[in-house]
Design an enzyme around this catalytic site. Structure first.
Site, mmCIF file in Angstrom:
data_model
loop_
_atom_site.group_PDB
_atom_site.id
_atom_site.type_symbol
_atom_site.label_atom_id
_atom_site.label_comp_id
_atom_site.label_asym_id
_atom_site.label_seq_id
_atom_site.Cartn_x
_atom_site.Cartn_y
_atom_site.Cartn_z
ATOM 1 N N GLU A 27 71.116 -46.327 -38.456
ATOM 2 C CA GLU A 27 72.277 -46.351 -37.549
ATOM 3 C C GLU A 27 72.359 -45.085 -36.696
ATOM 4 O O GLU A 27 71.714 -44.070 -37.003
ATOM 5 C CB GLU A 27 73.575 -46.526 -38.342
ATOM 6 C CG GLU A 27 73.880 -45.382 -39.299
ATOM 7 C CD GLU A 27 75.358 -45.252 -39.623
ATOM 8 O OE1 GLU A 27 76.180 -45.126 -38.691
ATOM 9 O OE2 GLU A 27 75.701 -45.247 -40.823
ATOM 10 N N LYS A 162 82.238 -42.634 -49.967
ATOM 11 C CA LYS A 162 82.959 -41.388 -50.240
ATOM 12 C C LYS A 162 84.358 -41.709 -50.723
ATOM 13 O O LYS A 162 84.944 -42.704 -50.315
ATOM 14 C CB LYS A 162 83.095 -40.586 -48.954
ATOM 15 C CG LYS A 162 81.814 -40.133 -48.354
ATOM 16 C CD LYS A 162 82.113 -39.160 -47.233
ATOM 17 C CE LYS A 162 80.861 -38.507 -46.721
ATOM 18 N NZ LYS A 162 80.127 -39.369 -45.784
HETATM 19 N N1 PSU Z 1 80.707 -42.829 -43.880
HETATM 20 C C1 PSU Z 1 79.886 -41.794 -44.023
HETATM 21 N N2 PSU Z 1 79.152 -41.372 -42.966
HETATM 22 C C2 PSU Z 1 79.224 -41.998 -41.744
HETATM 23 C C3 PSU Z 1 80.080 -43.115 -41.622
HETATM 24 C C4 PSU Z 1 80.805 -43.496 -42.708
HETATM 25 O O1 PSU Z 1 79.797 -41.243 -45.091
HETATM 26 O O2 PSU Z 1 78.542 -41.579 -40.793
HETATM 27 C C5 PSU Z 1 80.141 -43.856 -40.310
HETATM 28 C C6 PSU Z 1 79.257 -45.110 -40.357
HETATM 29 O O3 PSU Z 1 78.729 -45.334 -39.073
HETATM 30 C C7 PSU Z 1 80.252 -46.199 -40.701
HETATM 31 C C8 PSU Z 1 81.452 -45.725 -39.923
HETATM 32 O O4 PSU Z 1 79.844 -47.497 -40.311
HETATM 33 O O5 PSU Z 1 81.466 -44.322 -40.094
HETATM 34 C C9 PSU Z 1 82.729 -46.346 -40.429
HETATM 35 O O6 PSU Z 1 83.752 -46.040 -39.546
HETATM 36 P P1 PSU Z 1 85.181 -46.703 -39.721
HETATM 37 O O7 PSU Z 1 85.691 -46.175 -41.043
HETATM 38 O O8 PSU Z 1 85.957 -46.241 -38.545
HETATM 39 O O9 PSU Z 1 84.937 -48.172 -39.773
#
Ligand code: PSU
Ligand code: MN
Length: 305
Positions: A27, A162
């Site tokens: 990603e 996390k």
């Molecule tokens: N969690 C992590 N590192 C990240 C992300 C999430 O530990 O880089 C990023 C990923 O791209 C994930 C996104 O898909 O954040 C999720 O964002 P949201 O919670 O806004 O859906």
């Protein structure tokens, strides 16, 4: 729909898929929003190298000038990393406008799965996924990543989630949506920076062949949706649970106090945690991505057999 209208599959990736050789998707939000420059670019390039050294072909996924890219050049990775948070973080709901406007976008787990699937890639390695946020019972902040796992047939290999998230609710949501949650060599959901979370996973599988077999069965049964494979951070890079949990609690409290919400929440928390732990969390983050890339390469190799 004509795929080529919006999708560019890098020649090397297209050739590997045609020859039934392993490909691993990666990603780009982890590059633009998940880590600071220049470590983000260094990590993104290194993770591609690791996948190659494991005999697979990397496909970093992003949106460049409105084109869906399955496989980015080093220049494109450098561009996304340098621009950082200025690049739009693109989830499913953002995709139509970003494409129509010909903009650049960093793909989250959601859009990386979506584009990987369009390109014919089944295995995707990352760090962590989004999930049900703490306090979601009032904010309704639930990542679109969970819905994508429910509908798109791509295996996501991560280091768990996390505890900026409510891990218990995240597992409940995945159960409701019929998403298998696999522990790789563990019966416990890893918590990203640490190997344990206190929550059990659905199944422990111990070899790449077993993981590949489960994914194959899911396809052959005609089940829609993906699979979440959670791979604990290697012991030597895992963090002290008290240290990291304290930093996470502080970061969450600050986000609440500042009224951070919506798509800013996750990037804000990630950056804050990195500051609070003096960069230790970044080192762990980088190592667990490498570890996931190795497992993804091995599983993708099994799936080609
Ligand atoms: N969690 C992590 N590192 C990240 C992300 C999430 O530990 O880089 C990023 C990923 O791209 C994930 C996104 O898909 O954040 C999720 O964002 P949201 O919670 O806004 O859906
Ligand atoms: Mn959200």
């Amino acid at each position: 729909m004509s795929l080529t209208k919006y999708l560019d599959v890098a020649p090397e990736v297209a050739q590997a898929l045609k020859d039934n050789r392993p490909v691993v998707a990666l990603e780009s939000t982890i590059i633009s929003h998940g880590m600071p420059y220049p470590q983000n670019v260094e990590t993104a390039l290194k993770v591609e190298e690791i996948i190659r050294s494991c005999g697979a072909v990397p496909a970093t996924i992003a949106i460049i000038g409105g084109r869906l890219k399955a496989g980015c050049t080093h220049e494109e990775i450098e561009h996304l990393g340098k621009k950082g948070q200025e690049v739009t973080k693109v989830s499913r709901r953002d995709l139509p406008v970003i494409v129509a406007k010909g903009m650049d976008g960093a793909t989250t787990v959601t859009t990386t799965m979506l584009i990987a699937n369009l390109a014919g890639i089944s295995v995707f390695a990352t760090g962590g996924i989004g999930g049900v946020h703490r306090g979601a019972e009032t904010t309704m902040d639930i990542s679109a990543d969970l819905e994508e796992l429910a509908q798109t047939p791509v295996m996501v290999i991560c280091a768990g989630a996390k505890s900026i998230l409510d891990l218990g609710l995240t597992l409940e949501y995945l159960e409701t949506k019929g998403v298998p949650v696999i522990g790789y060599g563990t019966s416990e959901l890893p918590a990203f920076y640490t190997r344990k979370s206190g929550f059990g996973v659905d199944y422990e599988l111990d070899t790449p062949a077993e993981v590949a077999a489960a994914f194959r069965a899911q396809r052959e049964l005609g089940l829609k949706g993906g699979m979440l494979v959670t791979n604990p951070i290697p012991e030597e890079y895992s963090m002290d649970a008290d240290v990291i949990n304290k930093a996470i609690d502080e970061a969450v409290a600050e986000a609440n106090a500042l009224g951070i919400h919506g798509k800013q929440t996750t990037p804000f928390l990630l950056a804050k945690i990195k500051d609070l732990t003096g960069g230790d969390s970044l080192d762990s983050n980088i190592q667990l991505v490498f570890n996931n890339a190795r497992l993804a390469s091995a599983v993708a190799t099994e799936l080609c057999k």
